[in-house]
Motif scaffolding. Structure first.
Motif, PDB file in Angstrom:
ATOM      1  N   ALA A  86       0.829  -1.202   0.000  1.00  0.00           N
ATOM      2  CA  ALA A  86       0.000   0.000   0.000  1.00  0.00           C
ATOM      3  C   ALA A  86       0.862   1.250   0.000  1.00  0.00           C
ATOM      4  O   ALA A  86       0.569   2.232  -0.695  1.00  0.00           O
ATOM      5  N   HIS A  87       1.947   1.220   0.772  1.00  0.00           N
ATOM      6  CA  HIS A  87       2.868   2.350   0.818  1.00  0.00           C
ATOM      7  C   HIS A  87       3.484   2.602  -0.557  1.00  0.00           C
ATOM      8  O   HIS A  87       3.586   3.752  -1.010  1.00  0.00           O
ATOM      9  N   ARG A  89       2.206   1.843  -3.502  1.00  0.00           N
ATOM     10  CA  ARG A  89       1.194   2.371  -4.422  1.00  0.00           C
ATOM     11  C   ARG A  89       0.911   3.845  -4.144  1.00  0.00           C
ATOM     12  O   ARG A  89       0.837   4.661  -5.072  1.00  0.00           O
ATOM     13  N   VAL A  90       0.778   4.194  -2.858  1.00  0.00           N
ATOM     14  CA  VAL A  90       0.495   5.580  -2.504  1.00  0.00           C
ATOM     15  C   VAL A  90       1.678   6.474  -2.865  1.00  0.00           C
ATOM     16  O   VAL A  90       1.504   7.603  -3.349  1.00  0.00           O
ATOM     17  N   VAL A  93       1.474   7.261  -6.489  1.00  0.00           N
ATOM     18  CA  VAL A  93       0.420   8.233  -6.785  1.00  0.00           C
ATOM     19  C   VAL A  93       0.888   9.644  -6.454  1.00  0.00           C
ATOM     20  O   VAL A  93       0.717  10.579  -7.244  1.00  0.00           O
ATOM     21  N   ASP A 152     -10.147   2.668   2.266  1.00  0.00           N
ATOM     22  CA  ASP A 152      -9.074   2.509   1.282  1.00  0.00           C
ATOM     23  C   ASP A 152      -8.300   3.819   1.209  1.00  0.00           C
ATOM     24  O   ASP A 152      -8.740   4.795   0.605  1.00  0.00           O
ATOM     25  N   GLU A 154      -5.568   4.492  -0.352  1.00  0.00           N
ATOM     26  CA  GLU A 154      -5.107   4.793  -1.708  1.00  0.00           C
ATOM     27  C   GLU A 154      -6.171   5.552  -2.500  1.00  0.00           C
ATOM     28  O   GLU A 154      -5.864   6.512  -3.212  1.00  0.00           O
ATOM     29  N   GLU A 158      -5.978   9.277  -4.144  1.00  0.00           N
ATOM     30  CA  GLU A 158      -6.225   9.502  -5.567  1.00  0.00           C
ATOM     31  C   GLU A 158      -7.355  10.512  -5.778  1.00  0.00           C
ATOM     32  O   GLU A 158      -7.331  11.275  -6.752  1.00  0.00           O
TER      33      GLU A 158
END
Length: 502
Positions: A86-87, A89-90, A93, A152, A154, A158
């Motif tokens: 998750a880290h 992916r964030v 972004v 969520d 993320e 976003e």
């Protein structure tokens, strides 16, 4: 929320009060000032798991203890892996986010599992795009905002990135439907109207899979959205003024298949429509379908096929054997018989076939014409009789004994004559299934009628062998009923058993 740099007791007390976190809420903090030097957007990585010192283990741990320890280790490892991904992916972004370098709002987003992200964003953007932020961030100056218990993180990040984009529609191109539904949910929650409209426009324009369709309908029915959301549901919900009755539509489809010119396409669409009707029948029990076709419509089609079949047989019996169109007539006979088989299947599946048994039993003229046609062309007609016997033998058709006997009186000899061709000419016939159905149908009749039918079958079977249905199991049951175990009934309907096995 970070504490104010002021170390006085009074300010510390105030900071502790301001730092009280409210789930899904926002708090303005006048004690936090912007950084003296510009700083890029930051994402705080999840804290690395602390090293846990375990006490000495039992020299002889039980199997349950070993399994519990293993499960605990796997759970911690899985949580760490999940946070790490998750880290990543964030971070990706935010690396591509169009944030200016200096922000006056420290925004922290935390998930239920403890994963947390902090970033520097801009009050003017938040209040300009979101009516919710505009209400919460009324005062000027620096702010610290915390959003807790996010489903969520993320998607929240976003959505915030989306608020910085000018062309939202272009930004969404290529995203999957599930992601856009998540963005729509967050945009609706924070009253990001431009984001809501962009997501709705996207969902209205892209195709959906079956799974995505269910998600779209579910999300749109739960969220408080503008009227434009109704445009999306037009894909799955017909307006009353434009929708036709299901009976008219199904009758049109069935008629189209029966009259189809391309034989391959006709067979394919028969399979498709039969499957869809069966799915509808299974859904009707749970009230998930409003599809229906009336008994009258189905029997109207059956009568048309019967009329056409009789006409074809009449022409075939009077036609010269040397005429070129005789082969065409024979093809029409097989086609109309195949159409009737299909309609009978539909009637049986929809538990409407009882009337057709009586209708078929009354076709004396058709039975006579049938006997005058070569077996290789007529055996498809006998498959209809086989269908009905199988359904009666399984208990799927409930008709009076007079109708059952009339059915066999009219068509049993034809079925005997065509049985050999039925076995050899196509894979659609299951020999054992037909024999079992025929035998069970005979055994539902009164004992005297069983005897008449089975004694005639006995003579035919001895002469024809495999070209005659093998119903010796029914023959044995009749024999035992007649000669081994006999029941007698007195005037008061009391049964007595006479067993002659001794």
């Amino acid at each position: 929320m970070a504490a104010s740099p002021n170390n006085s007791t009074t300010n510390k007390s105030k900071n502790q009060l301001v730092s009280t976190m409210i789930k899904q809420g926002f708090i303005s903090n006048p004690y936090i000032s912007p950084s003296p030097s510009p700083s890029p957007p930051r994402v705080f990585s999840p804290t690395s798991p602390t090293q846990i010192t375990t006490r000495p283990s039992n020299p002889s741990p039980t199997l349950f203890e070993m399994m519990s320890e293993e499960q605990t280790r796997e759970s911690k490892h899985s949580l760490f892996e999940s946070r790490h991904k998750a880290h990543e992916r964030v971070s990706k972004v935010l690396a591509d986010a169009p944030f200016p370098r200096v922000g006056d709002v420290r925004l922290t987003i935390a998930a239920r599992d403890g994963f947390k992200v902090s970033m520097d964003v801009h009050r003017r953007v938040l209040i300009g795009r979101s009516r919710f932020f505009a209400e919460k961030l009324k005062s000027n100056g620096s702010h610290s905002v915390e959003i807790l218990d996010c489903d969520d993180v993320e998607v929240y990040v976003e959505t915030l990135v989306l608020m910085y984009c000018e062309d939202l529609k272009k930004k969404l191109i290529g995203e999957d439907v599930s992601k856009v539904l998540g963005l729509l949910k967050i945009s609706s929650a924070i009253m990001f109207d431009d984001g809501v409209l962009a997501c709705l426009e996207y969902l209205e324009a892209v195709p959906w899979t079956i799974q995505e369709e269910e998600k779209v309908v579910s999300h749109l029915s739960q969220l408080q959205l503008p009227d434009s959301a109704a445009d999306i549901l037009q894909r799955v919900v017909a307006e009353p003024s434009t929708s036709s009755s299901s009976d008219d539509i199904l009758q049109r489809l069935l008629t189209g298949v029966l009259h189809a010119k391309d034989d391959k396409a006709r067979k394919e669409m028969k399979t498709v429509i039969s499957r869809l009707l069966r799915e509808n029948a299974s859904n009707s029990s749970s009230r998930e379908s409003n599809l229906d076709i009336s008994r009258d419509s189905l029997y109207h089609l059956c009568h048309r096929c019967l009329t056409s079949l009789i006409l074809c047989l009449s022409e075939a019996t009077s036609a010269d054997d040397n005429r070129q169109d005789r082969g065409v007539l024979m093809g029409e006979i097989a086609r109309e018989a195949d159409n009737l088989q299909w309609l009978v299947d539909i009637l049986i599946d929809r538990k409407m076939g009882d009337e057709f048994v009586n209708l078929w039993a009354e076709q004396k003229e058709l039975s006579v014409l049938h006997s005058k046609i070569p077996t290789m062309y007529r055996h498809e007609i006998s498959k209809i009789t086989a269908q009905l016997c199988v359904a009666i033998g399984r208990g799927n058709l409930l008709v009076p004994k007079e109708v059952r006997y009339s059915l066999l009186s009219t068509w049993l000899e034809s079925l005997y004559e065509d049985f050999g061709w039925m076995k050899r000419a196509g894979r659609s016939i299951d020999k054992k299934l037909v024999e079992e159905g025929l035998g069970q149908t005979i055994l539902t009749l009164p004992l005297a009628q069983q005897q008449t039918i089975l004694l005639k079958w006995f003579d035919r079977f001895l002469n024809k062998g495999d070209d005659c249905p093998n119903i010796q199991r029914a023959f044995e049951i009749w024999w035992r009923r007649s000669f081994v175990k006999q029941y007698t009934v007195d005037s008061q309907l009391q049964l007595a058993l006479c067993d002659y096995t001794d």
